[in-house]
Design a protein around this motif. Structure first.
Motif, PDB file in Angstrom:
ATOM      1  N   ALA A 152       0.845  -1.190   0.000  1.00 21.95           N
ATOM      2  CA  ALA A 152       0.000   0.000   0.000  1.00 21.95           C
ATOM      3  C   ALA A 152       0.879   1.238   0.000  1.00 21.95           C
ATOM      4  O   ALA A 152       2.001   1.221   0.505  1.00 21.95           O
ATOM      5  CB  ALA A 152      -0.908   0.017   1.226  1.00 21.95           C
ATOM      6  N   SER A 153       0.357   2.312  -0.574  1.00 21.11           N
ATOM      7  CA  SER A 153       1.069   3.585  -0.583  1.00 21.11           C
ATOM      8  C   SER A 153       0.055   4.719  -0.514  1.00 21.11           C
ATOM      9  O   SER A 153      -1.001   4.637  -1.139  1.00 21.11           O
ATOM     10  CB  SER A 153       1.911   3.733  -1.853  1.00 21.11           C
ATOM     11  OG  SER A 153       2.541   4.998  -1.908  1.00 21.11           O
ATOM     12  N   ALA A 154       0.361   5.736   0.262  1.00 17.98           N
ATOM     13  CA  ALA A 154      -0.506   6.907   0.328  1.00 17.98           C
ATOM     14  C   ALA A 154       0.084   8.097  -0.405  1.00 17.98           C
ATOM     15  O   ALA A 154      -0.649   8.977  -0.849  1.00 17.98           O
ATOM     16  CB  ALA A 154      -0.783   7.298   1.789  1.00 17.98           C
ATOM     17  N   SER A 155       1.411   8.128  -0.554  1.00 17.10           N
ATOM     18  CA  SER A 155       2.033   9.314  -1.149  1.00 17.10           C
ATOM     19  C   SER A 155       3.063   9.010  -2.215  1.00 17.10           C
ATOM     20  O   SER A 155       3.479   9.914  -2.949  1.00 17.10           O
ATOM     21  CB  SER A 155       2.691  10.158  -0.053  1.00 17.10           C
ATOM     22  OG  SER A 155       3.677   9.411   0.638  1.00 17.10           O
ATOM     23  N   ALA A 161      -6.240   3.548   5.256  1.00 14.53           N
ATOM     24  CA  ALA A 161      -6.864   2.223   5.177  1.00 14.53           C
ATOM     25  C   ALA A 161      -6.092   1.276   4.277  1.00 14.53           C
ATOM     26  O   ALA A 161      -6.299   0.054   4.327  1.00 14.53           O
ATOM     27  CB  ALA A 161      -8.300   2.356   4.681  1.00 14.53           C
ATOM     28  N   GLY A 162      -5.196   1.808   3.448  1.00 15.82           N
ATOM     29  CA  GLY A 162      -4.532   1.000   2.446  1.00 15.82           C
ATOM     30  C   GLY A 162      -3.722  -0.152   2.993  1.00 15.82           C
ATOM     31  O   GLY A 162      -3.623  -1.210   2.365  1.00 15.82           O
ATOM     32  N   GLY A 163      -3.131   0.039   4.176  1.00 19.63           N
ATOM     33  CA  GLY A 163      -2.318  -1.031   4.744  1.00 19.63           C
ATOM     34  C   GLY A 163      -3.117  -2.286   5.012  1.00 19.63           C
ATOM     35  O   GLY A 163      -2.647  -3.404   4.770  1.00 19.63           O
ATOM     36  N   LEU A 164      -4.346  -2.142   5.525  1.00 20.75           N
ATOM     37  CA  LEU A 164      -5.205  -3.306   5.736  1.00 20.75           C
ATOM     38  C   LEU A 164      -5.696  -3.868   4.409  1.00 20.75           C
ATOM     39  O   LEU A 164      -5.791  -5.089   4.236  1.00 20.75           O
ATOM     40  CB  LEU A 164      -6.402  -2.947   6.620  1.00 20.75           C
ATOM     41  CG  LEU A 164      -6.123  -2.610   8.082  1.00 20.75           C
ATOM     42  CD1 LEU A 164      -7.433  -2.471   8.852  1.00 20.75           C
ATOM     43  CD2 LEU A 164      -5.227  -3.640   8.746  1.00 20.75           C
ATOM     44  N   ASP A 165      -6.016  -2.986   3.475  1.00 19.56           N
ATOM     45  CA  ASP A 165      -6.510  -3.442   2.183  1.00 19.56           C
ATOM     46  C   ASP A 165      -5.451  -4.277   1.453  1.00 19.56           C
ATOM     47  O   ASP A 165      -5.775  -5.265   0.787  1.00 19.56           O
ATOM     48  CB  ASP A 165      -6.922  -2.243   1.328  1.00 19.56           C
ATOM     49  CG  ASP A 165      -8.062  -1.444   1.940  1.00 19.56           C
ATOM     50  OD1 ASP A 165      -8.812  -1.997   2.765  1.00 19.56           O
ATOM     51  OD2 ASP A 165      -8.201  -0.258   1.590  1.00 19.56           O
TER      52      ASP A 165
END
Length: 412
Positions: free
Chosen positions: A110-113, A169-173
């Motif tokens: 997962a990545s947010a940035s 939330a991306g880490g769980l997804d």
């Protein structure tokens, strides 16, 4: 209630942690049980001109000690974290990667940035010099999927790959997607998330969202569920996990941290619609997926936004499912800041270690939750608990809600 014997289970056999209060799972866990915070004034650049000047920085990490020198100029800090974390997660699992064809090993992160710091530097070269000074690696080093790609190349993972971009939330997804791949027949998956956007460009983007605390006191800047909560502190780091099919892991004698027992995700209606959040449904659906009842959950690692309205919604969802004060709740990310896509995988590691040791770490800097939240918030010191399952929550900007249940390993 356990999954049918015919259903493959996804178990965690290795972890790689980089956090502001500890590099490596052992140091992180020891610091977290001590209530030791890694939040302080930003040192990676001068934050004096910014309204928010605190962050959780990973300080005990020398990139050249953990990343091959040829990769250093090609990668952003977030990717360097992911490469180190994947090395540690595989080593911790004791897995001989060569015992499996490359097509049977995959990676989902997962990545947010993405690579904000790398992108900022190269844009500076473009505008301050000329296009010839822009690195050829800019074409991929900034991209959200770069961690998945670089980890795949480094460890020859040619099976299923992917990246999830759903903010916090991306880490769980990502872990849920890896679990699906395990259930679909892939024996081994690396998964998790890392973020590292503590650069002028990254901080400016986070400030623009209006959710960062402007306090200069590390003990007062990030206090989720407190009556005086006024935002959060950003951080960097996260965790990478090795997931394996449970039967195979046990047959090879692997040490198992625990099982990914259940998962659900929902999406909130647009702000101002008058419709309620769907976080409660995510919690209930994750419990159903795990085959558990609310009373089977020993404790909850909450999202803990530190913003009054978001905290209220989360507290109401927990009270609706577990009853007022019905389950111990904690937010250990008060010691690290919010790590965006790295936060939830780190919380999963925390939950597994807490189940192993029977100790829930505290929410630091909060003496008690606001009276109208009806939460049994763990504060002050670790709390002993008995139980076999824990719930981890993560919420992302834009309405993302994710919930995941982890269990103690069978027979533990």
């Amino acid at each position: 209630m356990t999954a049918p014997a015919s259903t493959p289970t996804a178990v965690v056999t290795g972890v790689g942690v980089l956090a502001p209060n500890g590099v490596g799972a052992r140091d992180y866990w020891s610091a977290t049980l001590r209530g030791e915070s890694g939040i302080g004034r930003i040192t990676r650049f001068d934050p004096s001109s910014y309204p928010s000047r605190l962050a959780g920085e990973v300080t005990d990490f020398s990139v050249r000690d953990h990343v091959p020198s040829r990769l250093v100029p090609q990668t952003d800090r977030t990717t360097q974290f992911a490469l180190a974390g994947s090395d540690w997660a595989l080593a911790d699992s004791g897995l001989d990667a060569g015992s499996l064809p490359a097509q049977e090993r995959g990676v989902v992160t997962a990545s947010a940035s993405g690579g904000f710091e790398f992108g900022q530097r190269e844009l500076g070269h473009l505008w301050g010099k000329d296009p010839k000074h822009v690195s050829a690696y800019m074409s991929f080093a900034w991209f959200y999927a770069v961690n998945t790609g670089q980890v795949s190349i480094r460890h020859d993972l040619r099976g299923p790959t992917g990246v999830l971009v759903t903010d916090q939330a991306g880490g769980l997804d990502a872990v849920a997607q890896a679990r699906r791949r395990i259930r679909g027949g892939t024996p081994v998956m690396l998964t998790g998330g890392m973020d590292a956007s503590l650069c002028p460009y990254g901080l400016a983007a986070q400030i623009s969202a209006g959710m960062l605390s402007e306090s200069d006191d590390p003990a007062r800047a990030y206090r989720p569920f407190a009556a005086a909560a006024d935002g959060h502190v950003p951080g960097e780091g996260g965790a990478i996990l090795t997931l394996e099919e449970g039967r195979r892991a046990r047959e090879r004698g692997a040490r198992v941290y625990g099982e990914i027992g259940g998962y659900a995700a929902t999406f909130d209606p647009r702000p101002g619609s008058g419709r309620p959040s769907n976080l409660e449904r995510a919690v209930r659906d994750a419990l159903t997926d795990a085959g558990l009842r609310p009373e089977d959950i020993a404790f909850v690692l909450a999202d803990g936004a530190g913003e009054p309205e978001a905290d209220r919604v989360e507290a109401q969802a927990l009270s609706a499912v577990f009853g007022p004060g019905g389950v111990p709740v904690t937010v250990p990310k008060t010691m690290t800041g919010r790590l965006y896509s790295g936060a939830a995988p780190l919380d999963l590691v925390t939950a597994l270690l807490a189940l192993r040791d029977g100790l829930v770490p505290p929410t630091v800097h909060v003496e008690a939750p606001a009276a109208d939240y009806d939460l049994d918030l763990v504060t002050g010191r670790p709390r002993p608990v008995d139980g076999d399952a824990a719930l981890v929550l993560a919420r992302g900007r834009g309405g993302f809600n994710s919930a995941m249940v982890v269990r103690r390993p069978t027979g533990a």
